[in-house]
Design an enzyme around this catalytic site. Structure first.
Site: not given
Ligand code: NAD
Length: 468
Positions: A137, A161, A164, A215, A270, A369
């Site tokens: 997000f 994708k 959401e 994450s 991140c 984090e």
């Molecule tokens: P998230 O893991 O909750 O969601 C990321 C994506 O995965 C979304 O599209 C979501 O729909 C999907 N998703 C979530 N839970 C899922 C599950 N159980 N099964 C399958 N798909 C699932 O992450 P977020 O809260 O949207 O984003 C923040 C996180 O992203 C932080 O931890 C941040 O550090 C990380 N991030 C990392 C980088 C990097 O370059 N390493 C860059 C940006 C963000």
């Protein structure tokens, strides 16, 4: 594309609570439809000349630039970061398109003439096939663009994708793509949703490669499930970022960097610095300036010009972050700046900039984090205790992390260089964007050619044996 029996999620503006949209949460049936479109488009798209594919990106770059403010407003409305920050994010997305449009240069293969007598060997790069990306997000415009332009530049077709929690900016991008024209149907496809649609992507036999950003726990899950299904995968996860301040640091500039890193985008990057390690005599001057300037930050709606720190993504995220602050205090940290109920925004999805002092490395708040505007301060007597050597160079050489900033608060590499953390922050081998993107989005085909000409004996097996 019509969605089939989808659930609907109500999407609110984190700054105001205003209802922004009803988001379809698609499932495997939508993934099937997107894959069918992407597969059908692949043969023609991979056969288009590389120059034509690059030209499409050139043209679309102008479209993004012309709509930079509109895209930035969309980011602020759905995600919360300030308009200036959102505009910079769109700038980064544009930079990705620029880097990807160098594809006639970057996608070149290699040739060696005369690997044996009259035998030449050449390696081409060809697209991988149908590629998908799953985004988080916190960067509604930029993270999808770590993948989209590079994937199609290399001749792949692509399914995105978005999160959401922030689907609107990419809907706007896809509308712009549609209006701009020039891309055959099925080259780019958008599916909305969460877990079910992700699982649909990971298991789908018609998808060849998956990129994920989110994450750490989900990154590992995505990596394992997609790899088990035989796909090429890169999965970038969350991180814990440390900033080391040496006694001879230029304090006002350093504090500016720390504040931008820890509290920019309300700590939801991140690469947000979430622990500052003050070495030796750096402690007093650093803390004095840091506390004063942090207290002066204004919290509010990111669309208001006076706002320094916008809301976090949701009230659920706010409660999780407040829980971390409580945990830090319970484990013995001192709350130097308390942002739990910012005076300007006591209600809603707001957490003000918060500083916890006296944090020790064994505390959970120093290890996990937080993903909110919470900065922990650790004091170290010497450089060795701060994990570093006597100089920046030694630190740079020894520290086991994927990206480092020297006097740079958010050391996110530009589009022409690869981006990723190491260890628990990354699963895969090829990083995002830069030269790694071309590696990820192409597979190599090596052709060995023998050319017969007059005077050859025509004997295939020579005295030296078959060289094939
Ligand atoms: P998230 O893991 O909750 O969601 C990321 C994506 O995965 C979304 O599209 C979501 O729909 C999907 N998703 C979530 N839970 C899922 C599950 N159980 N099964 C399958 N798909 C699932 O992450 P977020 O809260 O949207 O984003 C923040 C996180 O992203 C932080 O931890 C941040 O550090 C990380 N991030 C990392 C980088 C990097 O370059 N390493 C860059 C940006 C963000």
């Amino acid at each position: 594309m019509p969605t089939i029996e989808t659930e609907i999620r109500l999407l609110g503006n984190p700054a105001t609570g205003e209802l922004l949209a009803r988001v379809p949460l698609s499932g495997a049936a939508d993934v099937d439809a997107a894959v069918a479109a992407a597969r059908a488009a692949l043969p023609a798209w991979r056969s288009r000349s590389t120059i034509e594919r690059a030209r499409w990106l050139f043209g679309f770059r102008q479209v993004l630039e012309a709509h930079q403010d509109e895209l930035a407003r969309s980011i602020t409305r759905e995600m919360g970061k300030t308009f200036a920050d959102a505009r910079a994010e769109v700038g980064r997305a544009i930079e990705m398109v620029e880097a990807a449009s160098a594809v006639p240069q970057t996608m070149q293969g290699r040739v060696l003439e005369n690997v044996a007598t009259a035998v030449d060997c050449e390696t081409f790069r060809q697209p991988v096939g149908v590629c998908a990306a799953i985004a988080p997000f916190n960067f509604p415009a930029m993270v999808p663009f770590w993948f989209l332009p590079f994937a199609i530049a290399c001749g792949n077709t692509f399914i995105l994708k978005p999160s959401e929690q922030v689907p609107l900016t990419q809907e706007l991008v896809f509308n712009l793509i549609h209006e701009h024209g020039g891309l055959p149907d099925g080259v780019l496809n958008l599916v909305n949703g969460s877990r079910d649609v992700v699982n649909g992507i990971l298991d789908h036999p018609g998808i060849d490669a998956v990129s994920f950003v989110g994450s750490a726990a989900v990154a590992r899950y995505v990596y394992e499930r997609a790899a088990a299904a035989g796909k090429r995968v890169q999965a970038l996860g969350g991180a814990k970022n440390f900033m080391v301040v040496m006694p001879d640091a230029v304090i006002d500039k350093t504090v500016g960097n720390i504040i931008g890193s820890a509290f920019g985008a309300a700590g939801q990057r991140c690469m947000a610095g979430s622990v500052v390690i003050a070495v030796g005599d750096a402690k007093r001057p650093l803390l004095d300036e840091l506390v004063t300037r942090t207290r002066a930050l204004s919290v509010g709606d990111g669309l208001e010009q006076s706002t320094d720190v916008g809301p976090v993504i949701s009230c659920q995220a706010r409660d999780r972050i407040l829980g971390w602050i409580e945990k830090g205090v319970a484990s013995g940290a001192e709350l130097l700046v308390d942002g739990r109920r910012p005076a300007s925004r006591p209600a809603g999805a707001y957490v003000g900039p918060t500083i916890l002092d006296g944090v020790t490395p064994d505390m959970e708040i120093a290890q996990e984090e937080v993903f909110g505007p919470v900065l922990s301060v650790i004091h170290a007597d010497s450089l060795d205790e701060a994990e570093s050597g006597a100089a920046v160079r030694r630190y740079r050489h020894d520290v086991e992390v994927g990206m480092i900033g020297v006097n740079v608060g958010v050391a996110a590499p530009v589009a022409f260089f690869p981006f990723s953390g190491w260890k628990g922050s990354f699963f895969g081998d090829l990083h995002a964007h830069g030269s790694d993107a071309v590696e990820f989005y192409t597979r190599k085909k090596t052709v060995t050619s023998r050319f017969f000409s007059g005077g050859e004996t025509g004997r295939f097996f020579t005295e030296q044996g078959d060289r094939s």
